[in-house]
Structures are given as structure tokens and as C-alpha cells.
Design an enzyme around this catalytic site. Structure first.
Site, PDB file in Angstrom:
ATOM      1  N   ASP A  77       0.817  -1.221   0.000  1.00 36.75           N
ATOM      2  CA  ASP A  77       0.000   0.000   0.000  1.00 36.75           C
ATOM      3  C   ASP A  77       0.847   1.266   0.000  1.00 36.75           C
ATOM      4  O   ASP A  77       0.634   2.176   0.815  1.00 36.75           O
ATOM      5  CB  ASP A  77      -0.931   0.032   1.221  1.00 36.75           C
ATOM      6  N   GLU A 253     -11.538   1.686  -3.735  1.00 38.15           N
ATOM      7  CA  GLU A 253     -10.858   2.061  -2.490  1.00 38.15           C
ATOM      8  C   GLU A 253      -9.548   2.762  -2.800  1.00 38.15           C
ATOM      9  O   GLU A 253      -9.206   2.992  -3.953  1.00 38.15           O
ATOM     10  CB  GLU A 253     -10.611   0.816  -1.631  1.00 38.15           C
TER      11      GLU A 253
END
Length: 591
Positions: A77, A253
Site C-alpha cells: 500500500d 478504495e
């Protein structure tokens, strides 16, 4: 002068009993502490980690090239920002402590880890969180209008939720968290060129408007820079479902907002962080929308290719963009390199690709074809110094740690609590003072972890240790989570010292979930000599061994499967963590 000397001597004589008493207490305490340190506390004198992946043997670097991924192992991420010539990048850390590793670079090729954003208990409260909880999807952005860096993230622990921390200088530490007043996950922060600020994030649809499993939305809020809080009542859904709502897209997302040529671009992950993962882009003339998807979406994915391709990279997505030193855009993102059985033991890693934004929409260069293991360095970057002079290594490398400095390398991490709570530097190496907690408990553990960074590797460690009872154990743990792990350590059974290998795995879900452990092998061991323990893997095949001469290792337990160390078997989001482990709550008992 004579009278003064007499007065001084007289006073000292009066103080002698008091000084002697204090000294005796101190000596007694010191002696007791020393004895406590010697009993059931292992001292680790050396660790050697060596990566041996075939892909790097087959693809040696030529002049002007560097390897992809940038960060091997569980560094997922990624988010990135720039101030002048300085680049800063952060990644998720879940319940690892300290949390949110932060890296610095001048050229997007050579990176140093400068620390962690969340490095103290007031910032990181994950002490009772399962390994798949904690800190997810951080975003880092520099605001030139107040010369301040912001890191915004979701912390699923400690009654935090969404938080932001700030600093003027990422090299000097970060503020305590400010709790933000909105739900959802994956917040990103954006600073417009008119001085305004916004927060975007993933959230559930409005109540009663959920259409299918995995239906999510992207929201935006105005952000009050003076009070560090979203502005109540300004929230708005700017993406409902994803690129094509008629196809029921799942898990929109990880949003990031950018501005280029007067237009606002919203980039998001879509498809879930597995085999259908992708990156998509939308555009608007207003940060509050409406946002129109690009006709060429996705702009990054690896989901269209066969499973049998060489040097497979998969699950690409969750990206962030930055302008590079050559005035060209680059994107950092997560991906995986599965092993021969398509298992994900190295976890989600940080990759980079150049981005072509010469037209209306950005597109990751070669992000829609099977990815290659190396790239050309940005124009003007002349040196690849990875693995040298303190720069983070990648490719195949050897990392040797002798624990002969009182500054612990940032690659070593704890779970749920600070390393300093259980480590101690001694003249003989690093001592781990064991907690009365074992690796299966959702509590801070006395374990110092290093991420698995290669599909083929060896991890060798040397320790001095004498357990006092069967409740004492020290050695190596390979952990994907508290419910999926191998313990390879030394304990005491009667008058014998025993080396054992234990496998733990969970089966079932919810209330039907059961965690079971099995001793795969054990052997008596002579602790009069220095003991070295080893774990090595070649793809899915793991082996554990021991040595009393530091050179010749004897296998214990044969070849075992790395299945329980993979995210697609054990679930969660981490890769395999290899730990220097000590406990006084051992439950691996040899009958």
C-alpha cells in the site's frame, strides 16, 4: 582550612552508614537483575539473511537499470510525496511496531529507511489487535502552503479509526494522532493550489442503498487546516460502486486526488486486493465532482494473463503518483510475486513504473502487460546504489546483523508493542527478555521480526540460551499470523534440552474456527556448544536445521510446506515474518 577539612571529614563519617546502606541496596538490586538476565533470556550474537531468487540470477542489472519491486517483502500500500528534491514514501504496517515505515530518496531509485511514522505507544495502540488489523493504507502528502507533511491513515485499534499526524521534518518525528470524525477506510489528503484541503476515502454506501456484496463508495470532505478536522456537512459521494456501476464493481478504495492542467483526477484501486486488483482513474473540473471515468480503464492491472508466465507479478494496484526527477510521472503500487505453488509468502510488495501522462489520461507504462523484473532508471539518475552506503537493498543480497551497535536496524520490528520493551544490548549480542506470552496470543510478543524478502532464502542465527523449564523456549518463529506459524526452538523436558518444530494452523471460520498445533519433530540437543538455528526455503518448500559448529546444519523435520505462511491460505495481509523468538509461556510440549 584545618577546621573546614575537619568539618568535611566529620560530615562524611556521619553519612557513611547511609551511603553504605544505599550502596548495598544498589548492589543487591544489580546482582538480582543480572541473575534475572541470565535465566531463560537468550542472547543472539549474529543473524545472516541471504536471498537467492533465480529471477535476479537470470536478469543481472546492466548500466542504467534497477530492480522492481523497490521494496521486497511485506511493504504494501505505498504512498509517496515530494518536497523539492526529496521524496518520502510510506507503507502499511498492520500491528507491526513501530508502525508505518518511511523511506527517503532523491531519485526514486536509491532509498533509505529513515524510521517509522508511528514509533511510540501514544501514536500506535495495537496491543490487543489481531495481525490483520492495525494500520492500513497510509497516505503522505506535503502541503507547501504551511510547509507541513501530513500522514493520514486508518488504525483499526485503540479506538482510533481514521487519524492524521503531522511534521515539519520527516527526519525528526511526527505528532500524536488527531482522530478524524468520519467512518470508512483508506483516507487520502489533497492540498489544492488555492490553499484549500480535502480528504477522500472509501466508505459504505448510504444505508439502504447497498446493491451487492463489495459495493463501496468514494467520499470527499473539505478539510479545515486550522483545526485539523473534516468540515461537518461537506461530505459527498463522488464515486458510487466504481467505473461501471452496471457491472457491480467491487471494492473501489485507496483514493488519491491530483490536479493537472486545471483538472482534478481521482485515482482509485478497484476489484479487491487479490487476483482482480486494478487501478482506475476519473476526472472532473471540480474536486467535489462529478467525476467521469477514463474510457481506457483500468490504467494498471495484471489480471488478464495466464498463471504459468515466467517471473509472475500479480495483484497490481493501490497506487500513488508523483512527479519524478526527470519531470516525468511515476507510480508506486503494490504487487505480489507468488511462488511455484502460487502462494504469497513474501506478501504484498512495493513496485514502481513510469507513467505516461502526455495525453488527457495517465497510463502506467507496461502496466497492462506482464511486468518485467527490472527498469531503466529515470533520465539523469546515474548511480544505482541499492544495498550500499545505507541504501535499502533489493535483488539478491546478503544482510548480516551482529547486534554490535545499540541502534537497531529499522528492518527489525516487534508485534503489538515496542522492541525496547523486551530487547537489551549486551557485550555478547542482543538479549531478548521473554514475556509470559507465546506467538499464538493476541498480545505484544517478545519476538524480533525480519520480513521474508525472497522466494528462495536462508536465515541463520546464532544464540546462547539455557531454558530453565518446559515453559521456556527460544529460537526461530515463522509467522503469517498468530494462528498460522512454525515455531522452531529450544526448551527443556525433565533434565534434557530439546529442540522442536511445531506447526500451528487454523481451520474453519467464525465460531467453528479451531486452531491446532502439532509437534512435527524433536531432538535432544547439547547446549554446551554455541547453537545456530536455520530456516531456509525454495518456493513452497521450507526446511529447519541446527548446527553446533556454525557451518554444518542438520535438518529437523524434513521438508515442510510453506502453505500456512501465505496470505492466500492463511488470509490477512502480511507476508511471512521470521522472528527471533523467546517466551516463558511455551505450549509446545514434547511428550
Amino acid at each position: 582550612m584545618k577546621n573546614k577539612a575537619y568539618k568535611y571529614t566529620s560530615n562524611m563519617n556521619k553519612l557513611k552508614p547511609t551511603i553504605l546502606a544505599v550502596l548495598m541496596v544498589f548492589l543487591s538490586f544489580s546482582e538480582g537483575f543480572s541473575q534475572n538476565k541470565k535465566s531463560n533470556a537468550p542472547v543472539f550474537s549474529e543473524v545472516v539473511y541471504e536471498g537467492k531468487d533465480q529471477v535476479y540470477i537470470d536478469n543481472p542489472l546492466l548500466e542504467g537499470e534497477f530492480y522492481n519491486p523497490l521494496l521486497q517483502g511485506c511493504y504494501p500500500d505505498p504512498a509517496i510525496t515530494r518536497k523539492g528534491d526529496d521524496y518520502f514514501m510510506v507503507v502499511s504496517s498492520f500491528v507491526m511496531f513501530p508502525g508505518v515505515p518511511i523511506f527517503h530518496s532523491k531519485d526514486l531509485v536509491n532509498w533509505t529507511q529513515i524510521g517509522h511514522v508511528l514509533d511510540r505507544k501514544s501514536q500506535l495502540k495495537v496491543q490487543d489487535a489481531a495481525i490483520a488489523m492495525g494500520v492500513f493504507a497510509p497516505d503522505i502528502k506535503y502541503n507547501p502552503y504551511n510547509d507541513t507533511f501530513y500522514m493520514i491513515t486508518t488504525q483499526f485499534a485503540g479506538d482510533f479509526g481514521n487519524i492524521v499526524v503531522k511534521t515539519k521534518d520527516p527526519f525528526q518525528g511526527w505528532s500524536d494522532p488527531i482522530k478524524l470524525k468520519f467512518d470508512g477506510i483508506d483516507p487520502g489528503i489533497f492540498f489544492d493550489d488555492n490553499g484549500k484541503a480535502y480528504v477522500v476515502h472509501n466508505d459504505a454506501p448510504n444505508r439502504g442503498e447497498e446493491r451487492y456484496d463489495g459495493h463501496r463508495v468514494i467520499k470527499i470532505w473539505e478539510y479545515d487546516l486550522e483545526n485539523d478536522q473534516v468540515v461537518a456537512g461537506t461530505d459527498k459521494i463522488i464515486v458510487d460502486g466504481g467505473v461501471d456501476p452496471s457491472k457491480n464493481p467491487i471494492w473501489i478504495e485507496a483514493p488519491h486526488l491530483y490536479k493537472k492542467d486545471g483538472m482534478y483526477y481521482l485515482m482509485c484501486a478497484e476489484g479487491g486486493t487479490g487476483g482482480n486488483h486494478s487501478e482506475v482513474i476519473f476526472k472532473s473540473d471540480n474536486p467535489m465532482g462529478p467525476f467521469i471515468p477514463a474510457p481506457s480503464n483500468p490504467i494498471l492491472t495484471q489480471r488478464y494473463f495466464g498463471n504459468n508466465r515466467n517471473n509472475k507479478v500479480d495483484w497490481a494496484g493501490h497506487a500513488d503518483l508523483v512527479l519524478g526527477p526527470d519531470d516525468k510521472y511515476y507510480g508506486v503500487f503494490l504487487g505480489i510475486r507468488p511462488n511455484d505453488k502460487n502462494r504469497v509468502n513474501t506478501g504484498r510488495e512495493t513496485f514502481i513504473l513510469p507513467v505516461d501522462w502526455s495525453g488527457e489520461w495517465p497510463v502506467f507504462e507496461n502496466g497492462l502487460i506482464p511486468m518485467e523484473p527490472k527498469l531503466k532508471m529515470p533520465a539523469g539518475v546515474t548511480e544505482n546504489k541499492t544495498g550500499q552506503d545505507g541504501f535499502f537493498p533489493n535483488g539478491n543480497f546478503v544482510y548480516t546483523e551482529k547486534f554490535d551497535s545499540e541502534k537497531l536496524d529499522f528492518r527489525w520490528i516487534g508485534l503489538r508493542g515496542p522492541r525496547e520493551d523486551f530487547i537489551e544490548f549486551t557485550k555478547n549480542g542482543l538479549q531478548i527478555n521473554p514475556f509470559n506470552v507465546n506467538i499464538k496470543e493476541v498480545k505484544p510478543t517478545s519476538t524480533l521480526f525480519y520480513r521474508q524478502q525472497h522466494k528462495k532464502f536462508e536465515f541463520n542465527m546464532t544464540m546462547d540460551y539455557q531454558p530453565q523449564s518446559e515453559k521456556d523456549l527460544a529460537g526461530i518463529v515463522c509467522a503469517q499470523s498468530e494462528a498460522f506459524n512454525y515455531v522452531f526452538g529450544i526448551t527443556k523436558v525433565g533434565n534434557d534440552y530439546m529442540l522442536l518444530l511445531q506447526r500451528t494452523e487454523a481451520k474453519g471460520r467464525g465460531r467453528d474456527r479451531k486452531v491446532s498445533s502439532e509437534i512435527l519433530a524433536s531432538a535432544k540437543i547439547d547446549l554446551s556448544k554455541t547453537i545456530s538455528l536455520q530456516v531456509k526455503a525454495d518456493g513452497d518448500n521450507y526446511e529447519f536445521g541446527y548446527s553446533t559448529d556454525g557451518n554444518t546444519f542438520k535438518n529437523l523435520g524434513g521438508q515442510v510446506s510453506g502453505d500456512i505462511l501465505s496470505t492466500n491460505v492463511a488470509g490477512g495481509f502480511t507476508g511471512n515474518l521470521i522472528g527471533l523468538y523467546a517466551t516463558t509461556a511455551n505450549d509446545a510440549i514434547v511428550e
